[in-house]
Design an enzyme around this catalytic site. Structure first.
Site, PDB file in Angstrom:
ATOM      1  N   HIS A   1       0.855  -1.186   0.000  1.00 26.83           N
ATOM      2  CA  HIS A   1       0.000   0.000   0.000  1.00 26.83           C
ATOM      3  C   HIS A   1       0.894   1.241   0.000  1.00 26.83           C
ATOM      4  O   HIS A   1       1.854   1.306   0.774  1.00 26.83           O
ATOM      5  CB  HIS A   1      -0.905  -0.015   1.241  1.00 26.83           C
ATOM      6  CG  HIS A   1      -1.833   1.148   1.289  1.00 26.83           C
ATOM      7  ND1 HIS A   1      -2.924   1.257   0.452  1.00 26.83           N
ATOM      8  CD2 HIS A   1      -1.820   2.269   2.054  1.00 26.83           C
ATOM      9  CE1 HIS A   1      -3.545   2.398   0.704  1.00 26.83           C
ATOM     10  NE2 HIS A   1      -2.892   3.022   1.666  1.00 26.83           N
TER      11      HIS A   1
ATOM     12  N   GLY B   1     -10.487  -6.467   5.981  1.00 30.34           N
ATOM     13  CA  GLY B   1     -10.743  -5.028   5.875  1.00 30.34           C
ATOM     14  C   GLY B   1      -9.959  -4.383   4.740  1.00 30.34           C
ATOM     15  O   GLY B   1      -9.287  -5.058   3.969  1.00 30.34           O
TER      16      GLY B   1
END
Ligand code: GRF
Length: 202
Positions: free
Chosen positions: A109, A143
């Site tokens: 990320h 998530g």
């Protein structure tokens, strides 16, 4: 360790992983298959050029996430994938799918999590006015960019930065951090206690 990679975009992180494989820097990890969900994306082209087996499975023809993930699991299962690496794969994966890999699912990320999860992370960081940005390699849970952190790299935000220049500086770090971290996972140097992940240098 047999590694599968999923991607949706240009594939520069995939390229860094492929380059590491070619130079021997990923061993004992071995990329056995690259899957994409976007026809004609750069990542597919890169994998084909590296002569790694590929598949393209569009999510569009599936009724729901579970149906798509079941088809994805079947494709990856043909290659006995033990560890799944997401290199710019723009789909949320279901918990059942995530549990089907012995050595987990790993994502990169472009932000210092837990700050700026989700899309346009570099823009979020730039607009916020942070002085340091970076990238995070983490295990994937159910998530959005919320799983246990394995490794991070930090870059400064410079006074004359644009969103684009910051993005490029972060990407430069991604290309180093991702292959190095995947190699550590493949070498069994990573241990995990709850949310906490430790890299054991030997
Ligand atoms: C990278 O910024 C990565 O951190 C994010 O998606 C982007 C993929 O870029 N998850 P690329 O396709 O690897 O060039």
């Amino acid at each position: 360790m047999k590694i599968g990679v999923l991607a949706s975009g240009g594939g520069t992180n995939l390229q860094a992983l492929l380059d590491a494989q070619i130079s021997g820097a990923l061993a004992p990890g071995q990329i056995v298959v690259v899957g994409v969900n976007v026809e004609g994306c750069g990542a597919l082209d890169r994998a084909q050029k590296a002569e790694v087996p590929t598949f393209c499975l569009s999510h569009k023809g599936f009724a729901d996430r579970s149906a798509f993930d079941a088809a994805l699991a079947a494709e990856l299962g043909r290659f006995d994938v033990q560890c799944l690496v997401l290199a710019g794969f723009m789909r949320i994966l279901t918990p059942g799918f995530l549990e089907s890999f012995d050595h987990g699912v790993i994502n990169i990320h472009p932000a210092l999590l837990p700050a700026f999860p989700g899309i346009h992370a570099q823009k979020q960081a730039f607009d916020y006015g942070v002085k340091f940005a970076g990238c995070t390699v983490h295990y994937v849970d159910g998530g959005v960019d919320s799983g246990p952190i394995i490794a991070q790299a930090v870059v400064p935000v410079l006074p004359d930065d644009t969103e684009e220049s910051l993005q490029q500086r972060i990407l430069g770090q991604e290309h180093k951090l991702f292959p190095a971290t995947v190699q550590q996972v493949a070498a069994g140097r990573v241990s995990r206690v709850g949310r906490k992940v430790f890299l054991n240098s030997k």
